[in-house]
Write a protein that holds these residues in place. Structure first.
Motif, PDB file in Angstrom:
ATOM      1  N   TYR A  70       0.640  -1.201  -0.126  1.00  7.12           N
ATOM      2  CA  TYR A  70       0.099   0.040  -0.013  1.00  7.12           C
ATOM      3  C   TYR A  70       0.808   1.296   0.090  1.00  7.12           C
ATOM      4  O   TYR A  70       1.905   1.126   0.373  1.00  7.12           O
ATOM      5  N   ARG A  86     -10.736  -3.071  10.473  1.00  4.09           N
ATOM      6  CA  ARG A  86     -11.750  -3.142   9.228  1.00  4.09           C
ATOM      7  C   ARG A  86     -11.259  -2.130   8.079  1.00  4.09           C
ATOM      8  O   ARG A  86     -10.911  -0.996   8.681  1.00  4.09           O
ATOM      9  N   ASN A  90     -14.265   1.310   2.747  1.00  2.00           N
ATOM     10  CA  ASN A  90     -14.411   2.249   1.580  1.00  2.00           C
ATOM     11  C   ASN A  90     -14.726   3.413   1.724  1.00  2.00           C
ATOM     12  O   ASN A  90     -15.884   3.848   2.455  1.00  2.00           O
ATOM     13  N   GLU A 125     -18.476   1.279   3.157  1.00  2.00           N
ATOM     14  CA  GLU A 125     -18.692  -0.223   3.354  1.00  2.00           C
ATOM     15  C   GLU A 125     -17.488  -0.706   3.709  1.00  2.00           C
ATOM     16  O   GLU A 125     -16.469  -0.471   3.687  1.00  2.00           O
ATOM     17  N   LEU A 145     -14.900  -3.589   3.473  1.00  2.00           N
ATOM     18  CA  LEU A 145     -14.444  -4.224   2.660  1.00  2.00           C
ATOM     19  C   LEU A 145     -13.946  -5.445   3.045  1.00  2.00           C
ATOM     20  O   LEU A 145     -13.832  -6.675   2.409  1.00  2.00           O
ATOM     21  N   ALA A 146     -13.164  -5.470   4.165  1.00  5.62           N
ATOM     22  CA  ALA A 146     -12.798  -6.766   4.767  1.00  5.62           C
ATOM     23  C   ALA A 146     -12.299  -6.238   6.189  1.00  5.62           C
ATOM     24  O   ALA A 146     -12.311  -5.360   6.482  1.00  5.62           O
ATOM     25  N   SER A 197      -3.050  -9.099   2.763  1.00  3.79           N
ATOM     26  CA  SER A 197      -3.598 -10.056   1.746  1.00  3.79           C
ATOM     27  C   SER A 197      -5.030  -9.661   1.277  1.00  3.79           C
ATOM     28  O   SER A 197      -5.555 -10.228   0.314  1.00  3.79           O
ATOM     29  N   ASP A 198      -5.513  -8.718   1.857  1.00  5.87           N
ATOM     30  CA  ASP A 198      -6.920  -8.115   1.486  1.00  5.87           C
ATOM     31  C   ASP A 198      -6.642  -7.009   0.520  1.00  5.87           C
ATOM     32  O   ASP A 198      -7.697  -6.358   0.187  1.00  5.87           O
ATOM     33  N   PRO A 201      -6.231  -6.872  -2.786  1.00  4.43           N
ATOM     34  CA  PRO A 201      -6.957  -6.745  -4.028  1.00  4.43           C
ATOM     35  C   PRO A 201      -8.585  -6.200  -3.533  1.00  4.43           C
ATOM     36  O   PRO A 201      -9.300  -6.076  -4.718  1.00  4.43           O
ATOM     37  N   LYS A 202      -9.021  -6.413  -2.647  1.00  2.00           N
ATOM     38  CA  LYS A 202     -10.532  -5.990  -2.280  1.00  2.00           C
ATOM     39  C   LYS A 202     -10.614  -4.139  -2.398  1.00  2.00           C
ATOM     40  O   LYS A 202     -11.878  -3.719  -2.294  1.00  2.00           O
ATOM     41  N   VAL A 203      -9.331  -3.483  -2.178  1.00  2.00           N
ATOM     42  CA  VAL A 203      -9.462  -2.188  -2.215  1.00  2.00           C
ATOM     43  C   VAL A 203      -9.399  -1.671  -3.625  1.00  2.00           C
ATOM     44  O   VAL A 203      -8.413  -1.720  -4.328  1.00  2.00           O
ATOM     45  N   ALA A 204     -10.385  -1.016  -4.189  1.00  2.00           N
ATOM     46  CA  ALA A 204     -10.547  -0.497  -5.520  1.00  2.00           C
ATOM     47  C   ALA A 204      -9.661   1.020  -5.484  1.00  2.00           C
ATOM     48  O   ALA A 204      -9.669   1.883  -4.440  1.00  2.00           O
TER      49      ALA A 204
END
Length: 328
Positions: free
Chosen positions: A73, A159, A162, A167, A169-170, A229-230, A232-235
């Motif tokens: 990141y 957590r 977004n 939201e 996300l993970a 590892s999370d 990819p869930k972040v746009a």
């Protein structure tokens, strides 16, 4: 046959190079990390340290250090987050609130923001016979856990939120248990020298040599791996910046674009200069501008309509130079 095989190998090499370059060009997800809430363990940590130590901030500092070292990141600077929090009158009771954090994240221009809580910070029997803030630990004095030896345990939850929608996300978790046991949670290390000004440096070797420090480091390391590892869930929000250098004053470069134009603290921007205009010989309209790169600058202070930047590379920046987003 040999030519055909060679062609296949060349194509494969070109594909690999193209893929690598594309991956390098993709911007990292930009995130901010809020200080973790520690309300549920405050009485335990106060009993342990003898004062109200902000263990949430200590955990956050370790997490940020781990994420920066990992490099997955792009982490917003702490000073930028603190500034926005002050401007918005943000208080500690909102640390774990995703909706409040999302609003801050949106103002910062990050892709996501992390909120978290310290859910455990003590020994395996921390929920029984524990003194209040500033008191003894099981009645045996500061940092004590009794006459029998005990392991230290730390639990964390985070957590990823977004900032556009609020939201979650993970959800990431981290847990750590000291490999050693001691009659004092602040024991186990040879050079523990205490703390000052209501703070403990969780990154210091002195703290990490204690059994509670050992458990904290393990919990944060586990949490860091989960947050990574999370990723990819972040746009990643794509914003194109296009502006001009409005002034150059010593080492400061002032732009005519700011937050509303997509500039955020920490952004790196390319500065270019028009060297020649090509006009249509029939209509006289400019059909192309030839440019050269002057250098790269980094935003250090941003408001709605302007930004102050410092040079990263290049020299000779001038008023009127064009500024744009780095090539994606």
């Amino acid at each position: 046959m040999m030519k055909s095989l060679l062609s296949v190998r060349v194509l494969a090499l070109l594909l690999a190079v193209t893929t690598a370059l594309s991956a390098q060009a993709q911007r990292k997800a930009r995130i901010a990390v809020m200080d973790f809430d520690y309300a549920t363990v405050q009485s335990y940590s106060s009993a342990m340290f003898g004062s109200n130590i902000d263990v949430g901030k200590g955990v956050t500092d370790l997490l940020i250090a781990g994420l920066v070292k990992n490099g997955t990141y792009s982490i917003i600077e702490r000073s930028a987050l603190d500034k926005i929090m002050a401007e918005q009158n943000f208080n500690n009771s909102q640390r774990a609130d995703p909706s409040s954090a999302a609003k801050l994240g949106k103002l910062l221009g990050v892709d996501a923001i992390i909120v978290g809580s310290v859910t455990q910070f003590g020994n395996e029997t921390k929920k029984t016979n524990v003194g209040g803030g500033g008191g003894g630990w099981h009645g045996y004095g500061l940092g004590g856990v009794g006459h029998s030896k005990s392991n230290a345990n730390v639990g964390l939850t985070a957590r990823i939120v977004n900032v556009e929608t609020g939201e979650i996300l993970a959800i990431a978790e981290g847990a750590g248990t000291s490999a050693r046991s001691s009659t004092s949670l602040l024991g186990g290390g040879g050079n523990w020298s205490g703390w000052g000004n209501g703070a403990v440096d969780f990154g210091s070797s002195n703290f990490q040599e204690t059994i509670i420090g050992e458990a904290t480091k393990q919990a944060v390391d586990t949490l860091t791996a989960s947050v990574v590892s999370d990723a990819p869930k972040v746009a990643i929000h794509k914003v194109t910046v296009d502006g001009l250098v409005a002034a150059v004053d010593g080492g400061q470069i002032v732009l005519n674009v700011g937050k509303k134009g997509g500039v955020n603290v920490g952004d790196q921007l390319e500065v270019i200069r028009v060297t020649k205009e090509i006009k249509d010989p029939e209509t006289g309209a400019v059909i192309r501008r030839l440019t050269s790169t002057v250098g790269v600058i980094r935003a250090t202070d941003v408001d709605d309509a302007s930004a102050v930047c410092s040079p990263v590379s290049g020299t000779g920046f001038q008023t009127g130079d064009r500024v744009r987003s780095m090539a994606q």
